[in-house]
Design a protein around this motif. Structure first.
Motif: not given
Length: 331
Positions: A204-205, A208, A211-212, A233, A236, A238, A240
């Motif tokens: 996910c990193s 991510s 996403l955020y 989301k 994954c 935040p 993660d």
């Protein structure tokens, strides 16, 4: 030679093979390099890979990625496999872009088999190239002839991974101009080799931020399909750094064109993938493969061609380098 059970449609046509042979000769590589010195080399590798893939089919993606990461740093010389000499001299495998790589044990296992059959003959660099091909083949992907004759390098520096490996948050144009063109690869090679993301997973990193916190204001990347965003989301959270997500959901163990369908739908994980549909040099190819039904002959043919081209990057041949006895150590 191609195995008998490989569908003939998957094989590169004769004209393409001759073209690739011609380009590889200039690098000192040739198909069948071990025909006299270790005639069963490729057979031994495929037999081991068949066993390994039957037990761990998810390794195809990481092994393909390992070959890619090797070739982009100091050329295809197996420097990715070397251990660091001490804490003050970390090797490529210790570089941040390579910390998630796996499959080193596969290479060591195959190398041990080859050393038993033909001591000091088959290079670790050639093993990487052949293993990548067989991993693709064993996930229902194409077969292509791999020119061999690479020698192994003796230097591996962790910091060089940061300046030579394309990060997933770069755009298509950045990766093309900063990484591919300097290595002798073009826009078609980029969009074709990116199709290798049809197999494998990602942490996910690696995406991510899309996403955020895409612009630094806690927002999502507007290029992401708004209906797909909640699904990502949910997987994954935040910050993660451990969860793994399939790059080609539902098809990540099968080499096919479904990756391009995801890119066309704006459901690719990485910025490097997502921007392929926006760039004028790669958009048409993505759209064409996204519409491909049945046997993906064009992509399969192109993938073999681009893999051979990538496998020629800055290779060591002749008296250069060495043939390592163990892939993690210089002789």
């Amino acid at each position: 030679m191609a195995p008998k059970d490989v569908p003939s449609m998957i094989l590169l046509n004769l004209a393409l093979v001759l073209l690739l042979l011609g380009s590889s000769d200039a690098q000192g590589l040739q198909v069948g390099f071990y025909q006299k010195t270790c005639p069963k080399a490729e057979e031994i590798i495929r037999k081991e890979m068949t066993t390994i893939m039957s037990l761990a089919p998810s390794l195809a993606g990481p092994l393909l990625r390992m070959h890619f990461h090797d070739c982009f740093v100091r050329g295809c010389d197996a420097s990715i496999l070397l251990n660091g000499t001490d804490q003050n001299n970390p090797a490529e495998k210790d570089g941040r872009p390579n910390l998630s790589l796996r499959g080193y044990g596969v290479i060591d296992r195959i190398k041990a088999k080859l050393e038993k059959a033909c001591p000091g003959i088959v290079s670790c660099a050639d093993i990487l190239a052949l293993v990548a091909r067989d991993g693709v083949l064993l996930t229902k992907g194409p077969y292509w002839e791999v020119p061999t004759g690479r020698r192994d390098g003796k230097i591996s520096v962790a910091s060089e991974t940061l300046t030579n490996l394309p990060p997933p948050f770069f755009s298509t144009s950045q990766i093309l101009n900063l990484f591919f063109i300097p290595k002798g690869l073009n826009a078609k090679d980029l969009v074709v080799l990116s199709g290798g993301h049809t197999i494998g997973t990602s942490h996910c990193s690696s995406f991510s931020n899309r996403l955020y916190n895409f612009t630094g204001n806690g927002d999502a990347d507007p290029m992401l399909d708004k209906n797909y965003l909640p699904k990502l989301k949910s997987k994954c959270r935040p910050n993660d750094a451990t969860t793994i997500v399939e790059m080609d959901p539902g098809s990540f163990k099968t080499f096919d064109t479904s990756y391009y369908k995801l890119v066309a739908k704006r459901r690719a994980l990485f910025t490097s993938d997502a921007t392929l549909i926006l760039d004028s040099q790669t958009k048409a190819y993505v759209e064409r493969q996204a519409q491909a039904n049945g046997f993906p002959s064009e992509f399969f043919r192109d993938f073999g061609e681009s893999m051979v081209k990538m496998g020629n990057i800055e290779v060591l041949t002749g008296n250069q380098g060495e043939i390592r006895k163990k892939c993690a150590f210089v002789n």
